[in-house]
Design a protein around this motif. Structure first.
Motif, PDB file in Angstrom:
ATOM      1  N   ASP A 166     -18.231   3.724   1.517  1.00 52.06           N
ATOM      2  CA  ASP A 166     -17.351   4.770   0.992  1.00 52.06           C
ATOM      3  C   ASP A 166     -17.984   5.608  -0.110  1.00 52.06           C
ATOM      4  O   ASP A 166     -17.674   6.795  -0.242  1.00 52.06           O
ATOM      5  CB  ASP A 166     -16.075   4.132   0.410  1.00 52.06           C
ATOM      6  N   LYS A 175       1.114   6.142   5.061  1.00 50.39           N
ATOM      7  CA  LYS A 175       0.155   7.089   5.631  1.00 50.39           C
ATOM      8  C   LYS A 175       0.900   8.182   6.379  1.00 50.39           C
ATOM      9  O   LYS A 175       1.792   7.903   7.188  1.00 50.39           O
ATOM     10  CB  LYS A 175      -0.818   6.375   6.563  1.00 50.39           C
ATOM     11  N   ASP A 208      -9.211  -6.724   0.243  1.00 52.02           N
ATOM     12  CA  ASP A 208      -7.979  -6.999   0.995  1.00 52.02           C
ATOM     13  C   ASP A 208      -6.987  -7.814   0.180  1.00 52.02           C
ATOM     14  O   ASP A 208      -6.332  -8.733   0.686  1.00 52.02           O
ATOM     15  CB  ASP A 208      -8.294  -7.710   2.315  1.00 52.02           C
ATOM     16  N   VAL A 263      -9.353   7.837  -3.627  1.00 49.72           N
ATOM     17  CA  VAL A 263      -9.336   6.763  -2.628  1.00 49.72           C
ATOM     18  C   VAL A 263      -7.932   6.623  -2.040  1.00 49.72           C
ATOM     19  O   VAL A 263      -7.758   6.478  -0.818  1.00 49.72           O
ATOM     20  CB  VAL A 263      -9.795   5.432  -3.259  1.00 49.72           C
ATOM     21  N   TYR A 264      -6.914   6.689  -2.887  1.00 45.56           N
ATOM     22  CA  TYR A 264      -5.534   6.602  -2.400  1.00 45.56           C
ATOM     23  C   TYR A 264      -5.191   7.796  -1.503  1.00 45.56           C
ATOM     24  O   TYR A 264      -4.461   7.653  -0.510  1.00 45.56           O
ATOM     25  CB  TYR A 264      -4.562   6.528  -3.570  1.00 45.56           C
ATOM     26  N   TYR A 323      -9.603  -1.048  -7.520  1.00 45.18           N
ATOM     27  CA  TYR A 323     -10.455  -0.738  -6.369  1.00 45.18           C
ATOM     28  C   TYR A 323     -10.991  -2.016  -5.730  1.00 45.18           C
ATOM     29  O   TYR A 323     -10.963  -2.173  -4.498  1.00 45.18           O
ATOM     30  CB  TYR A 323     -11.605   0.168  -6.807  1.00 45.18           C
ATOM     31  N   CYS A 377       5.969   7.781  -2.019  1.00 48.27           N
ATOM     32  CA  CYS A 377       5.399   6.734  -2.865  1.00 48.27           C
ATOM     33  C   CYS A 377       6.404   6.129  -3.835  1.00 48.27           C
ATOM     34  O   CYS A 377       6.144   5.070  -4.406  1.00 48.27           O
ATOM     35  CB  CYS A 377       4.223   7.297  -3.677  1.00 48.27           C
ATOM     36  N   GLY A 424       0.813  -1.207   0.000  1.00 51.63           N
ATOM     37  CA  GLY A 424       0.000   0.000   0.000  1.00 51.63           C
ATOM     38  C   GLY A 424       0.849   1.260   0.000  1.00 51.63           C
ATOM     39  O   GLY A 424       2.061   1.221  -0.216  1.00 51.63           O
ATOM     40  N   HIS A 470      -8.367  -3.730  -3.692  1.00 51.25           N
ATOM     41  CA  HIS A 470      -8.114  -3.115  -2.391  1.00 51.25           C
ATOM     42  C   HIS A 470      -9.225  -3.402  -1.388  1.00 51.25           C
ATOM     43  O   HIS A 470      -8.949  -3.762  -0.241  1.00 51.25           O
ATOM     44  CB  HIS A 470      -7.913  -1.614  -2.543  1.00 51.25           C
ATOM     45  N   LYS A 477      -7.184   9.323   0.479  1.00 56.78           N
ATOM     46  CA  LYS A 477      -7.759   9.021   1.790  1.00 56.78           C
ATOM     47  C   LYS A 477      -6.901   8.013   2.528  1.00 56.78           C
ATOM     48  O   LYS A 477      -6.672   8.149   3.746  1.00 56.78           O
ATOM     49  CB  LYS A 477      -9.182   8.474   1.630  1.00 56.78           C
ATOM     50  N   ARG A 478      -6.397   7.012   1.822  1.00 56.63           N
ATOM     51  CA  ARG A 478      -5.565   5.994   2.467  1.00 56.63           C
ATOM     52  C   ARG A 478      -4.257   6.592   2.985  1.00 56.63           C
ATOM     53  O   ARG A 478      -3.653   6.049   3.910  1.00 56.63           O
ATOM     54  CB  ARG A 478      -5.289   4.845   1.494  1.00 56.63           C
ATOM     55  N   MET A 479      -3.817   7.696   2.402  1.00 60.63           N
ATOM     56  CA  MET A 479      -2.605   8.360   2.867  1.00 60.63           C
ATOM     57  C   MET A 479      -2.886   9.331   4.014  1.00 60.63           C
ATOM     58  O   MET A 479      -1.950   9.895   4.585  1.00 60.63           O
ATOM     59  CB  MET A 479      -1.921   9.083   1.717  1.00 60.63           C
TER      60      MET A 479
END
Length: 745
Positions: free
Chosen positions: A612, A273, A580, A517-518, A574, A298, A270, A577, A520-522
């Motif tokens: 989401d 963060k 999982d 979406v990425y 998507y 990244c 991933g 992810h 948000k994951r960060m």
């Protein structure tokens, strides 16, 4: 101080302990978990940036950053000697204090004198704390950098000023009369950014222990260049012992684009963060500065060193963007904001990635072959790819060519003129008598056709790649502008960091949505992703029902052609992810889609999506009405895609928090439709006439100058149009290779 350092070491516990005595060499402590592969080592040699183990840890930063304090603690933790350039080198060389030397010879001469001392500096396996002014001497820093990894303590300016005030420091080297401390610190930043190998971004008020922990993590990441691998969404790629069978790194996936099994590459672990403090540090940064921080997190420096990335970003986001803030956020009405992503040279959001991606691509290329980049476009991608790759230098253009396929009847007249205006050099666009989905599918077929790829490799020494958002390097830069939108709202005082926002994005291929979406994951607090479609609303149906159904569904041409897409490539990432990393499920679903034009995800995944995402669609009439009403109420002109998002946001967003609507293109690219929406009776004439008419309104945003310039003289140019046939298009691929590369021999 030494007693304090050792006290910290004794209280590390199992997580931070280095074993008995804490005396392991730091290189051993940072040893890669995965053996360095021969292919990666060869890649490094070809690039001239082999990942060699460096002896010293060199702490760099402005006065008051905490270099000495942090350096001493790290030396204790790693069992290494500590050297302070001020106390241990300069003062012993000069036989006087640094303050006395500065008073004796003055600032400019002082920088030169301390630089000369560095030219004779030598140390092995030590932690070295530089002076704040060492980086201002080029030759001295070159000498120091050769012997170690330079760690930049990027500390909050307000923290530095407070520390210097407590230390009763009122001036620092190079600070002239009338220059404030903030100004000189800002000036010095360019020198620190020139030399570092890895940056430690420190939030406001961070403790010494927190800074030390960050430095250790940064060192471990830097040295462990084999840990950040990529996997395909359709296969595991692991041996029985858990090691990669064929590890793929950023350099690999940039060049390959599509995985050999037909899947899409994603980072195995991933994205990193960031902490709230680190995000807050970026609030007052420029867009290129934000890009540098985020992309460093990244892209491993073994693939793209920080200094190289900095040069690329400065070129990508320079005066080729009409707005200095690059992707500004503007208030529209009530709780709605638009992020203007169209200020680049081709007037669409694709420029945000495609002014950078060609540089990443060219840097990562091995020197042994040529590359043909194949692109399927529904309009905006084509001109952005062609422009970005056409801007490479002459040497790079001799090895890289681009061929874009676009649906002949599926793009706006201005989009077509933009693409077909590229007639010479390494880039070309061809119209296809079919729709976007066919263009995208035929490129995937070419990648998976070993007979074709083998023939091109043997006959012409040419490898195929892609610049669509299926390429990770194309998708990754888009994470920056979604993050930047949130930071701009914080900077404008609309929200405080941590407050939620929604984003509403017009999307067909799902790449723009996935990049949010990425973000948000960060760590960006996005509450809902609102997917906006036109009548080609397969994504809307999928998000609502979990069924992706293309059976008996025909693509319908619309006024928002960039989202006239039925097969959304990035949806695959998507689903990978949210499941999982269930690659077996992903492979099964998308194989079923190829066979049956249909799949349905398990209910558990559908519930995750609904947590989401919201999704809606907009009719042609609603799109035109939104353009007209927004202009009447605000004087702002939406393009046809942003209008789709505006309609869906009005319908689905609950107004309890701000919503950022992605404005993906300038309205001038769709001039006939926009003029129709604004009730102009006489909207005929050439595209330039139509743009002139729109410009005469004096509305916001202003006319796009680069778009106007690109259209002048291109209206009567002809371009090639081909039937939708695999063999015919393969012949065109070969023709482009011959035209681009054989002439260079």
């Amino acid at each position: 101080m030494l007693h304090l350092c050792c006290h910290v070491v004794r209280n590390l516990g199992a997580k931070g302990s280095l074993g008995k005595g804490g005396s392991l060499a730091w290189k051993q402590w940072c040893a890669p978990a995965v053996p360095v592969s021969a292919s990666r080592a060869a890649w490094r040699a070809l690039q001239g940036s082999a990942a060699r183990a460096k002896d010293n840890i060199i702490i760099m930063g402005p006065p008051g950053a905490g270099k000495t304090t942090v350096g001493k603690i790290i030396s204790c933790k790693l069992g290494l000697p500590f050297i302070d350039i001020d106390d241990d080198i300069l003062e012993k060389t000069w036989n006087m204090t640094v303050a006395d030397k500065l008073s004796e010879i003055g600032g400019e001469k002082f920088i030169e004198e301390e630089g000369k001392v560095l030219l004779h500096f030598s140390a092995n396996e030590s932690v070295v704390s530089l002076t704040g002014s060492n980086p201002m001497h080029t030759a001295g820093m070159q000498r120091v950098k050769q012997g170690g990894i330079v760690v930049y303590l990027d500390v909050n300016t307000e923290d530095i000023i407070q520390r210097l005030s407590k230390m009763k420091v009122t001036r620092i080297v190079g600070q002239g009369p009338g220059v404030s401390m903030r100004e000189i610190l800002r000036y010095r930043q360019q020198f620190y950014e020139k030399w570092y190998d890895t940056r430690v971004l420190c939030g406001a008020g961070e403790t010494v222990d927190e800074m030390v922990e960050k430095v250790l993590k940064a060192l471990q990441r830097y040295q462990d260049s084999e840990s950040e691998t990529f996997v395909s969404t359709r296969s595991n790629l692991l041996d029985k012992d858990g090691s990669d069978t064929d590890p793929k790194f950023f350099s690999d996936v940039v060049i390959e684009g599509l995985a050999p099994d037909g899947g899409l590459y994603v980072p195995r672990s991933g994205l990193l963060k960031l902490t709230p403090g680190e995000w807050l540090r970026m609030v007052d940064m420029s867009f290129p500065e934000r890009s540098q921080v985020l992309l460093e997190n990244c892209i491993h420096p073994a693939d793209i060193p920080a200094s190289e990335l900095n040069q690329m970003l400065n070129k990508a986001y320079a005066d080729n963007f009409a707005c200095p803030r690059i992707a500004p956020v503007r208030h529209l009405k009530r709780n709605q904001y638009v992020q203007e992503l169209f200020h680049g040279p081709t007037a669409s959001f694709k420029d945000l990635a495609l002014q950078l991606m060609p540089q990443l691509f060219a840097y990562c290329l091995p020197q042994t072959c040529n590359y043909l980049v194949l692109v399927a476009t529904s309009g905006d991608t084509g001109s952005a790819v062609l422009n970005g790759f056409n801007n490479l230098n002459e040497v790079e253009r001799q090895r890289i060519a681009v061929l874009a396929f676009f649906p002949e009847e599926g793009v706006s007249p201005i989009q077509k003129l933009q693409m077909t205006s590229f007639k010479e050099g390494n880039v070309k666009a061809i119209g296809i008598k079919s729709d976007f989905d066919y263009c995208q599918n035929v490129i995937k077929q070419m990648f998976c056709n070993s007979k074709l790829t083998g023939y091109l490799a043997v006959e012409y020494g040419t490898v195929l790649s892609t610049a669509n958002s299926i390429n990770w390097a194309r998708l990754l830069p888009q994470v920056v502008y979604h993050s930047s939108a949130y930071l701009d709202l914080v900077r404008q005082g609309v929200i405080a960091f941590g407050d939620p926002i929604d984003v509403c994005i017009p999307t067909g291929n799902f790449g723009n949505m996935l990049s949010a979406v990425y973000a948000k994951r960060m760590g960006i607090p996005i509450r809902k992703f609102i997917c906006a479609s036109n009548q080609n609303n397969v994504l809307t149906d999928f998000i609502r029902t979990g069924e992706y159904d293309l059976r008996n569904r025909q693509l319908s041409l619309s006024n928002s052609p960039a989202i006239d897409i039925l097969k959304s490539s990035n949806l695959e990432r998507y689903i990978f992810h949210i499941s999982d990393g269930d690659w077996q499920l992903v492979k099964e679903l998308f194989s079923q889609l190829d066979r049956e034009q249909y799949f349905k995800i398990p209910n558990a995944l559908l519930e995750r999506i609904r947590t989401d995402c919201l999704a809606g669609w907009c009719s042609e009439e609603e799109c035109l009405s939104a353009i007209r009403h927004v202009h009447s109420a605000t004087g702002y002109i939406l393009d046809t895609h942003t209008a789709v998002a505006k309609v869906v946001a009005d319908r689905l967003q609950d107004r309890t928090c701000p919503v950022v609507i992605s404005s993906t293109a300038h309205h001038a690219k769709f001039a006939p439709t926009v003029l129709q929406a604004l009730k102009f009776q006489d909207a005929t004439g050439s595209p330039l006439d139509q743009l002139s008419l729109l410009s005469s309104l004096g509305s916001q945003p202003p006319m796009h100058a680069a778009l106007l310039k690109s259209l002048r003289g291109s209206e009567k140019q002809k371009h090639k149009v081909c039937v939708a046939n695999f063999d015919s298009l393969s012949d065109e691929v070969e023709n482009v290779i011959q035209d681009s590369f054989l002439k260079a021999y």
